[in-house]
Scaffold this active site. Sequence first.
Site, PDB file in Angstrom:
ATOM      1  CE  LYS A 158      99.396  71.227  -4.237  1.00 57.08           C
ATOM      2  NZ  LYS A 158     100.124  71.520  -2.979  1.00 57.08           N
ATOM      3  CB  SER A 209     103.035  68.772  -3.036  1.00 56.63           C
ATOM      4  OG  SER A 209     102.236  69.736  -2.394  1.00 56.63           O
ATOM      5  CB  SER A 234     103.517  72.196  -0.807  1.00 53.11           C
ATOM      6  OG  SER A 234     103.899  70.853  -0.655  1.00 53.11           O
TER       7      SER A 234
HETATM    8  N1  GLN Z   1     107.311  68.208   1.198  1.00 58.55           N
HETATM    9  C1  GLN Z   1     106.537  68.215   2.406  1.00 58.55           C
HETATM   10  C2  GLN Z   1     105.874  66.884   2.592  1.00 58.55           C
HETATM   11  O1  GLN Z   1     106.145  66.019   1.856  1.00 58.55           O
HETATM   12  C3  GLN Z   1     105.556  69.349   2.380  1.00 58.55           C
HETATM   13  C4  GLN Z   1     104.373  69.083   1.573  1.00 58.55           C
HETATM   14  C5  GLN Z   1     103.384  70.206   1.577  1.00 58.55           C
HETATM   15  O2  GLN Z   1     103.684  71.309   2.007  1.00 58.55           O
HETATM   16  N2  GLN Z   1     102.178  69.882   1.138  1.00 58.55           N
HETATM   17  O3  GLN Z   1     105.112  66.686   3.474  1.00 58.55           O
END
Ligand code: GLN
Length: 476
Positions: free
Chosen positions: A80, A155, A179
């Site tokens: 990532k 994400s 994420s």
């Molecule tokens: N979707 C969640 C957010 O927008 C989690 C994101 C993540 O785990 N990095 O914060």
Amino acid sequence: MKTDFYKMTIGEVSEGLRNKEFTSLELTKAFLERIKEKDKEIKAYINVTEDLALEQAKIADEMIKKGEGNILTGIPCAIKDNIMIKGVKCTAASKFLENYIAEYDATVIEKLKKSGAVFLGKTNLDEFAMGSSCENSAFFPTRNPHDLERVPGGSSGGSAAAVAGDLCVYALGSDTGGSIRQPASFCGITGIKPTYGAVSRYGLIAFASSLDQIGPMTKTVEDCKIVLDVIKGKDKMDSTSTDSIKEVKMDKIRIVVPKEYFGEGLDKEVEKSVKDVIEFLKSSGAEIVEVSLPNTDYALACYYIIAPAEASANLARFDGLRYGIAFDGNEVDKVMDIYLNNRTNGFGKEVKKRIMLGTYTLSSGYYDAFYKRALKVRTLIRQDFEKVLEKVDIILGPTSPCLPFKIGEKSDDPMSMYLADIYTVSINLAGVPGISIPCGKSSTGLPIGLQLIGAPFEEEKLFIISSLIEKKYGRN
Ligand code: GLN
């Protein structure tokens, strides 16, 4: 080479390498070719590190020849793009870091390099890992390999799509509120958010430091365990990391299902698939009872105060001086202009929104009403989990309330986008481990994922039960 060559697991590839069925260089070239062809439509990668991969593959082949290395030696993976590899661009999918070249290796990268891993490239994400669909990337959205009209989740959507699209053998993601697990669920793969502290965060671009964890995204449960074994452990560069993952034995499996996880807003097909698994586990002899996690309703609100608060502090370092977008310094006479110009043009809409939310809830006058209160609620949420996990092995529920949605479908409705995290954020707030594994498909052929949650450092239990489910429901 086999026809389903790209679908091979870590164990299968490693065996092929050791038995000289193919070399790491051949394998790496084949994956690079496939990426060239397939990633035009999936768009999982921000940056394909071809030269690095070929160089690493040659090193790996030497290691294998000498009988050195471990099970990950020579295996192509994807990282990532918020995890740093020295000398490689690390953008966090932000214009702010579009040309930033990492100065050092993240600890997980150092560990993978020692194992002789091959890095095919850096994968797409929501900018600074803020999002649930990969649409917040400053560069382009990634598409779900199961249906190119749909999002891969976020994400870590690029990593999930790379694994599901067979554009790498495994990938690393990061998880602050879901994420790793939500994109794993959307793409029909396996992904674990380890216990907070199980994996070093050194070299991960920080979003919310008390919630962030790096973890594996893989084709099988076994692969997930293999990668976690290599990347876990105490690191002097991250004082919150520890060596605490336990060896566990299980004779009788005790599972609880929180009634709050099957309420309003849960897609009917997701509900049915998860309930099918519960029936299957019951018939296999597991003891299953319903419980209540009474503070579940407050988790999302609590997360969306704590995560932006920490993000606003973490992102203060992006000031245009130490990091920044191309900007002609001669045109300004005030340092404030540099800050303003960079932060106005460097950050995307969602990131700005979170910085504003975070600075607001931390500001004097509002701190007690929002931030401090959210911390208290976080303690209650953690206690909910502690109480339940004292008596049982696992909590089971859906990973996501919905199926992978269409690109653009939720972009204008932040509330419904945030609701996609309803089952995942509390796990980060509590610091416990959570895994998402595939448990079937919808009538339209979209993947459905299930989440297992365990006590701190009892990842092993998650793997044992996940393997049972995988045996029955199959892998990606
Ligand atoms: N979707 C969640 C957010 O927008 C989690 C994101 C993540 O785990 N990095 O914060």
